[in-house]
Design a protein around this motif. Structure first.
Motif, PDB file in Angstrom:
ATOM      1  N   ILE A 342       7.990   8.992  22.357  1.00 44.36           N
ATOM      2  CA  ILE A 342       8.208   8.521  20.864  1.00 44.36           C
ATOM      3  C   ILE A 342       8.806   9.563  20.092  1.00 44.36           C
ATOM      4  O   ILE A 342       8.768  10.973  19.969  1.00 44.36           O
ATOM      5  CB  ILE A 342       6.886   8.257  20.247  1.00 44.36           C
ATOM      6  N   LYS A 343       9.998   9.165  19.266  1.00 42.06           N
ATOM      7  CA  LYS A 343      10.631   9.991  18.391  1.00 42.06           C
ATOM      8  C   LYS A 343      10.190   9.712  16.995  1.00 42.06           C
ATOM      9  O   LYS A 343       9.963   8.249  16.632  1.00 42.06           O
ATOM     10  CB  LYS A 343      11.996   9.629  18.498  1.00 42.06           C
ATOM     11  N   ASN A 344      10.332  10.554  16.043  1.00 41.58           N
ATOM     12  CA  ASN A 344      10.356  10.316  14.574  1.00 41.58           C
ATOM     13  C   ASN A 344      11.331   9.382  14.240  1.00 41.58           C
ATOM     14  O   ASN A 344      12.613   9.723  14.260  1.00 41.58           O
ATOM     15  CB  ASN A 344      10.220  11.505  13.957  1.00 41.58           C
ATOM     16  N   GLY A 345      11.067   8.308  13.472  1.00 37.34           N
ATOM     17  CA  GLY A 345      12.088   7.538  12.717  1.00 37.34           C
ATOM     18  C   GLY A 345      12.826   6.538  13.855  1.00 37.34           C
ATOM     19  O   GLY A 345      12.217   6.695  15.243  1.00 37.34           O
ATOM     20  N   ALA A 346      13.650   5.698  13.418  1.00 38.49           N
ATOM     21  CA  ALA A 346      14.258   4.696  14.267  1.00 38.49           C
ATOM     22  C   ALA A 346      15.439   5.387  15.318  1.00 38.49           C
ATOM     23  O   ALA A 346      16.143   6.452  14.701  1.00 38.49           O
ATOM     24  CB  ALA A 346      14.821   3.625  13.478  1.00 38.49           C
ATOM     25  N   LEU A 347      15.552   4.868  16.455  1.00 34.53           N
ATOM     26  CA  LEU A 347      16.500   5.381  17.109  1.00 34.53           C
ATOM     27  C   LEU A 347      18.032   4.660  17.128  1.00 34.53           C
ATOM     28  O   LEU A 347      17.767   3.463  16.400  1.00 34.53           O
ATOM     29  CB  LEU A 347      16.286   5.205  18.699  1.00 34.53           C
ATOM     30  N   THR A 348      19.035   4.974  17.665  1.00 36.86           N
ATOM     31  CA  THR A 348      20.235   4.244  17.440  1.00 36.86           C
ATOM     32  C   THR A 348      20.319   3.097  18.508  1.00 36.86           C
ATOM     33  O   THR A 348      19.710   3.154  19.746  1.00 36.86           O
ATOM     34  CB  THR A 348      21.328   5.407  18.293  1.00 36.86           C
ATOM     35  N   LYS A 349      20.567   1.935  18.015  1.00 35.80           N
ATOM     36  CA  LYS A 349      20.095   0.790  18.776  1.00 35.80           C
ATOM     37  C   LYS A 349      21.090   0.628  20.072  1.00 35.80           C
ATOM     38  O   LYS A 349      22.296   1.257  19.708  1.00 35.80           O
ATOM     39  CB  LYS A 349      20.539  -0.604  17.924  1.00 35.80           C
ATOM     40  N   SER A 350      20.554   0.071  21.129  1.00 29.32           N
ATOM     41  CA  SER A 350      21.575  -0.310  22.238  1.00 29.32           C
ATOM     42  C   SER A 350      21.349  -1.594  22.238  1.00 29.32           C
ATOM     43  O   SER A 350      20.105  -2.093  23.183  1.00 29.32           O
ATOM     44  CB  SER A 350      21.237   0.684  23.241  1.00 29.32           C
ATOM     45  N   ALA A 351      22.223  -2.483  22.132  1.00 28.27           N
ATOM     46  CA  ALA A 351      21.908  -4.061  22.522  1.00 28.27           C
ATOM     47  C   ALA A 351      21.793  -3.926  24.052  1.00 28.27           C
ATOM     48  O   ALA A 351      21.253  -4.933  24.571  1.00 28.27           O
ATOM     49  CB  ALA A 351      23.259  -4.687  21.675  1.00 28.27           C
ATOM     50  N   ALA A 352      22.567  -3.117  24.500  1.00 27.21           N
ATOM     51  CA  ALA A 352      22.797  -3.362  26.203  1.00 27.21           C
ATOM     52  C   ALA A 352      21.414  -3.208  26.715  1.00 27.21           C
ATOM     53  O   ALA A 352      20.665  -3.867  27.545  1.00 27.21           O
ATOM     54  CB  ALA A 352      24.009  -2.728  26.670  1.00 27.21           C
ATOM     55  N   ASP A 353      20.993  -1.969  26.248  1.00 26.55           N
ATOM     56  CA  ASP A 353      19.290  -1.642  26.872  1.00 26.55           C
ATOM     57  C   ASP A 353      18.287  -2.624  26.454  1.00 26.55           C
ATOM     58  O   ASP A 353      17.408  -3.208  27.347  1.00 26.55           O
ATOM     59  CB  ASP A 353      19.180  -0.473  26.158  1.00 26.55           C
ATOM     60  N   PHE A 354      18.235  -3.185  25.364  1.00 27.85           N
ATOM     61  CA  PHE A 354      17.440  -4.158  24.860  1.00 27.85           C
ATOM     62  C   PHE A 354      17.447  -5.387  25.649  1.00 27.85           C
ATOM     63  O   PHE A 354      16.384  -6.150  26.084  1.00 27.85           O
ATOM     64  CB  PHE A 354      17.561  -4.524  23.254  1.00 27.85           C
TER      65      PHE A 354
END
Length: 509
Positions: A342-354
């Motif tokens: 877990i990281k603090n705050g939102a992560l950079t979105k990866s549409a491919a990973d999702f």
């Protein structure tokens, strides 16, 4: 109105999640009510969630029925391996205890009882002729912590119909409050107390106060022969309903700004009260976990609602662990591999990973029955095989060819005739009698009482090269499954149930 590119990107990233929710929505409107978001939006990589699901599915000696993960009150990942689905309920075994404990806390808030009230005072007409000092001393607190001192036995619920009266008559072998002994009948007595002081069984008492505010409508709770919800077992819920309950505990008893369970009671529920149990510490009808400040509702064969306040997370698992320590390994995977990432705050979105996470989540399938589609002999079809007397009460089986599928017509002593459709390398669904599924607690009087709808059986088949027929049946809205192998050369059928049971060899003619 101008919309920013960042906002547009966020919406596009969420579209696959919305599409998946809509695609899986069923007539049971209770599912998909919790908000769904990408893991990245709450500080976790989709890759981490996907790897956790892979790890759980690869565990030996377990059949996963569902896993659901939440952070910040939102679902970030879930799986329901085929033939299981989100709309199917599941029996919780001892995870039911945590719900009974919640009812006790609500009743205390309503001034219907106090935690140090004596058990004996609630049932003066059911006490034995001679009340020992130990029996007289047992309190609600002792029942909550499994420190009642009763000489724990399953004989009462297996052989008697007056459970409260008979249990009050057994020996109290330890001073109340001094010795931990896990005993589901302690929780049954708590459910009986709720019914005594409210005039409602614990299920109906919680409906208005907790289930309805959480919009939990698809539920059942087994009742004893004397009309009391079993308390310590027998609650039956969907995975998303379990997640709602976990979130309620995470919110310290509040839901959408309204107090459902007093916050002080939730703190007591999740706090260790008994440390010397030979393993995890025991709370009020919950267990502490290895992860700091984490507690879980815990049912036999691996039913979990894990509440993690430090990480603002909830995890739900339903399954059947057949042997070994798969449950502990499963929890350690969650704590070590997911929480540590877990990281603090939102992560950079990866549409491919999702998208990969979504595709993987929808692709899990429990193993089909082994074998090929074609039978080596057609002489076994449309013939009734009469079985030896057996614990399941199966009298006979007839195997019918039904297009590319097979159908087992199983005649039983208690449940009439049940037809189970079996697909080849696919799971095919049938409805069966309420009492038909194999039940690990089948010796308990009143098992399945309170259930009115038929259960669902999903089955597959395969033929071996030497002419044996393999069948696997999952009772998808219960918990159990069975493996069958018909050996027509030897006139015998092997039946293996999936909860630590030995295979039974039944002969037929």
């Amino acid at each position: 109105m101008k919309i920013s590119n960042q906002f547009t990107s966020s919406i596009k990233a969420m579209l696959p999640a919305v599409a998946l929710a809509c695609a899986t929505q069923s007539a049971t409107a209770q599912i998909n009510e919790l908000p769904r978001v990408t893991p990245e939006s709450v500080g976790i990589s989709s890759k981490v969630i996907a790897n956790y699901f892979d790890s759980v599915m690869s565990l030996k000696d377990t059949e996963i029925h569902s896993v659901l993960l939440m952070r910040h009150g939102k679902v970030i990942g879930e799986i329901h391996p085929a033939p299981f689905k989100a709309e199917y309920g599941h029996t919780l075994f001892s995870a039911s205890k945590t719900f009974t404990c919640a009812a006790i806390g609500i009743a205390i808030k309503e001034n219907l009882l106090r935690i140090d009230d004596r058990l004996a005072t609630f049932f003066p007409d059911l006490l034995p002729e001679k009340v020992s000092s130990r029996l007289a001393a047992i309190t609600i607190r002792d029942l909550l912590t499994m420190n009642s001192g009763f000489n724990q036995t399953d004989d009462v619920r297996n052989n008697e119909t007056e459970w409260v009266k008979k249990y009050l008559a057994i020996d109290v072998v330890a001073e109340p409050g001094t010795k931990f002994k896990y005993d589901s009948m302690d929780t049954y007595l708590l459910a009986a107390i709720i019914q005594k002081v409210t005039g409602q069984n614990v299920f109906d008492y919680l409906k208005q106060r907790m289930f309805e505010p959480l919009h939990i409508t698809e539920a059942n709770w087994e009742t004893s022969p004397e009309g009391i919800n079993c308390g310590g077992w027998g609650l039956y819920l969907q995975s998303e309903s379990l997640a709602k309950f976990g979130q309620l505990l995470l919110n310290k008893g509040s839901w959408q700004g309204k107090e459902i369970i007093p916050a002080s009671w939730v703190e007591e529920m999740m706090k260790p009260h008994v440390s010397e149990t030979g393993g995890d510490s025991y709370c009020y009808q919950m267990w502490k976990c290895d992860n700091p400040n984490t507690a879980r509702a815990d049912g036999a064969y691996g039913q979990y609602v894990i509440v993690m306040p430090n990480e603002d997370m909830v995890a739900v698992v339903t399954q059947v662990i057949t042997k070994g320590d798969a449950g502990q390994r499963e929890q350690h995977m969650l704590f070590k591999n997911v929480l540590s990432a877990i990281k603090n705050g939102a992560l950079t979105k990866s549409a491919a990973d999702f998208r990969r996470l979504q595709k993987k989540s929808a692709s899990y399938v429990l193993p089909y029955a082994e074998g090929k589609s074609a039978a080596t002999s057609k002489a076994v079809f449309n013939k009734t095989f009469t079985l030896d007397k057996n614990a399941n009460g199966w009298k006979s089986v007839c195997i019918v060819k039904d297009g590319k599928n097979l159908k087992l017509v199983i005649d039983t002593e208690e449940c009439g005739t049940n037809d189970i459709e079996c697909g080849y390398r696919e799971w095919t669904l049938s409805e069966v009698a309420t009492k038909f599924p194999s039940n690990a607690r089948g010796d308990t009087k009143g098992a399945f009482s309170g259930f009115t709808s038929p259960f669902k059986a999903s089955a597959s088949y395969g033929w071996t090269n030497d002419g044996k027929l393999n069948v696997k049946i999952h009772y998808v809205d219960w918990m159990s499954s069975v493996k069958l192998q018909f050996d027509f050369a030897k006139n015998q059928m092997t039946l293996q149930e999936n909860y630590n049971s030995k295979a039974s060899l039944l002969r037929f003619k």
